[in-house]
Write an enzyme that holds these catalytic residues in place. Structure first.
Site, PDB file in Angstrom:
ATOM      1  N   HIS A  38      -1.185   0.942   6.891  1.00 48.51           N
ATOM      2  CA  HIS A  38      -1.513   1.639   5.677  1.00 48.51           C
ATOM      3  C   HIS A  38      -0.180   2.611   5.259  1.00 48.51           C
ATOM      4  O   HIS A  38       0.849   2.106   4.896  1.00 48.51           O
ATOM      5  CB  HIS A  38      -2.407   2.693   5.935  1.00 48.51           C
ATOM      6  CG  HIS A  38      -3.926   1.996   5.456  1.00 48.51           C
ATOM      7  ND1 HIS A  38      -4.332   1.491   4.326  1.00 48.51           N
ATOM      8  CD2 HIS A  38      -4.951   1.344   6.335  1.00 48.51           C
ATOM      9  CE1 HIS A  38      -5.444   0.881   4.424  1.00 48.51           C
ATOM     10  NE2 HIS A  38      -5.651   0.678   5.499  1.00 48.51           N
TER      11      HIS A  38
ATOM     12  N   GLU B 288      -4.006  -3.962   9.374  1.00 47.26           N
ATOM     13  CA  GLU B 288      -4.221  -3.226   8.291  1.00 47.26           C
ATOM     14  C   GLU B 288      -3.453  -1.943   8.286  1.00 47.26           C
ATOM     15  O   GLU B 288      -3.729  -0.728   8.430  1.00 47.26           O
ATOM     16  CB  GLU B 288      -5.659  -2.525   8.396  1.00 47.26           C
ATOM     17  CG  GLU B 288      -6.808  -3.739   8.381  1.00 47.26           C
ATOM     18  CD  GLU B 288      -8.162  -3.157   8.054  1.00 47.26           C
ATOM     19  OE1 GLU B 288      -8.433  -2.598   6.575  1.00 47.26           O
ATOM     20  OE2 GLU B 288      -9.157  -2.997   8.826  1.00 47.26           O
TER      21      GLU B 288
ATOM     22  N   GLU C 185      -4.810   0.731  10.677  1.00 48.16           N
ATOM     23  CA  GLU C 185      -6.140   1.156  10.737  1.00 48.16           C
ATOM     24  C   GLU C 185      -6.881   0.733  12.036  1.00 48.16           C
ATOM     25  O   GLU C 185      -7.868   1.320  12.482  1.00 48.16           O
ATOM     26  CB  GLU C 185      -6.715   0.646   9.363  1.00 48.16           C
ATOM     27  CG  GLU C 185      -7.923   1.423   9.230  1.00 48.16           C
ATOM     28  CD  GLU C 185      -8.631   1.117   7.753  1.00 48.16           C
ATOM     29  OE1 GLU C 185      -9.606   1.292   7.719  1.00 48.16           O
ATOM     30  OE2 GLU C 185      -7.795   0.677   6.927  1.00 48.16           O
TER      31      GLU C 185
ATOM     32  N   HIS D 142       0.801  -1.250  -0.053  1.00 50.77           N
ATOM     33  CA  HIS D 142       0.055   0.089   0.038  1.00 50.77           C
ATOM     34  C   HIS D 142       0.719   1.202   0.179  1.00 50.77           C
ATOM     35  O   HIS D 142       0.699   2.281  -0.737  1.00 50.77           O
ATOM     36  CB  HIS D 142      -0.990   0.067   1.296  1.00 50.77           C
ATOM     37  CG  HIS D 142      -1.930   1.144   0.939  1.00 50.77           C
ATOM     38  ND1 HIS D 142      -1.533   2.276   1.839  1.00 50.77           N
ATOM     39  CD2 HIS D 142      -3.246   1.333   0.802  1.00 50.77           C
ATOM     40  CE1 HIS D 142      -2.649   3.195   1.642  1.00 50.77           C
ATOM     41  NE2 HIS D 142      -3.590   2.447   1.232  1.00 50.77           N
TER      42      HIS D 142
END
Length: 299
Positions: free
Chosen positions: A269, A267, A283, A227
């Protein structure tokens, strides 16, 4: 390589930390995409949260500006936000439908952003003056942006499968990627002047030279969904593997290693580098701090 990882809670689970950047005050600053705020993580671990003013902006990416403040995109209400290190906020309105995503400080003392839903790259001066440059593509979904070493800005076109370059006068050059439907997202300037980026759909990293030459590096796990990315001073890069719950590293020889995060489904990022290591926004409501054997120098 042995890497130590610790996670630091930002207080509210599910706040949605997304973008992360070092501030001029020595703290880390993060966007809270779900909670609608900006968080400050001080070197001693203290956390302070600033709700967006006005609320409802869904902040995404944050960067240090040339004026000693932090600047961030408000993707939910088509604004660019500014927050001082003391927490004072102001916003600059963009045309409706702009959809600002990535943001970076340019070499001209202005802030440049990627218009995700408007096929534009925009320029905002610290006094609020705004200019938007149209891209030669429709539905390209300009996602992230970084300043290059060549007096230009470089950006990813997630749906147009290309890396773009825009000079300070607004002239745009597009470089198609070798892999079809690669879905480029995160992008960053390497210490050696090359541009690194991730291909979230293809499960690859990429780098592009100032002359447009592209190289791609397949990940061992092609479903990892990389990402965001930040350069390694040794000539490699660190990146988040959002779909695999890992932080990855590519060294100058092309070797790729992954480091699992302590919390499942965290998660990861945004990612950044400071003199104390690598930091990633999780996240779930936390920050991961990775300490490699050799601490990378501050950019």
């Amino acid at each position: 390589m042995t890497v130590e990882i610790r996670e630091i809670s930002l207080g509210e689970p599910g706040a949605g930390p997304y973008g992360i950047t070092p501030g001029p005050d020595g703290a880390l600053w993060l966007t809270l995409a779900h909670a609608g705020g900006i968080a400050r993580l001080s070197p001693d671990g203290a956390v302070r949260t600033y709700p967006l003013d006005p609320p409802g902006g869904r902040p995404l990416i944050i960067t240090a500006g040339p004026d000693g403040a932090l600047w961030f995109t408000r993707s939910g209400d088509d604004r660019i936000g500014q927050i001082t290190v003391d927490g004072e906020q102001r916003t600059i309105a963009l045309p409706a439908g702009t959809g600002p995503g990535g943001i970076a400080a340019g070499p001209d003392g202005a802030l440049w952003y990627a218009g995700m839903t408007s096929d534009t790259i925009g320029r905002v001066e610290t006094d609020g003056t705004h200019t938007a440059f149209p891209l030669p593509v429709t539905g390209g979904f300009a996602s992230m942006i970084t300043a290059g070493a060549d007096q230009a800005l470089w950006f990813t076109l997630n749906q147009a499968n290309a890396i773009g370059r825009i000079d300070l006068d607004g002239r745009v050059t597009l470089h198609p990627l070798p892999t079809v439907k690669a879905g480029p997202v995160g992008i960053t300037l390497g210490d050696d002047g090359v541009i690194w980026f991730v291909e979230i759909a293809a499960g690859q990293l990429g780098r592009i030279d100032p002359d447009g030459k592209i190289a791609e590096f397949p990940l061992p796990d092609r479903a990892a969904r990389p990402h965001a990315i930040v350069a390694d001073p040794d000539g490699g890069a660190w990146f988040t593997e959002w779909g695999a719950n890992r932080i990855g590293h590519l060294d100058p020889t092309g070797r790729i290693e992954g480091y699992a995060l302590p919390t499942p489904n965290a998660e990861p990022h945004g990612i950044t580098r400071t003199s104390t290591g690598i930091w990633a926004a999780l996240e779930i409501g936390a920050v991961a701090h990775l300490t490699p054997p050799t601490i990378p120098p501050t950019p």
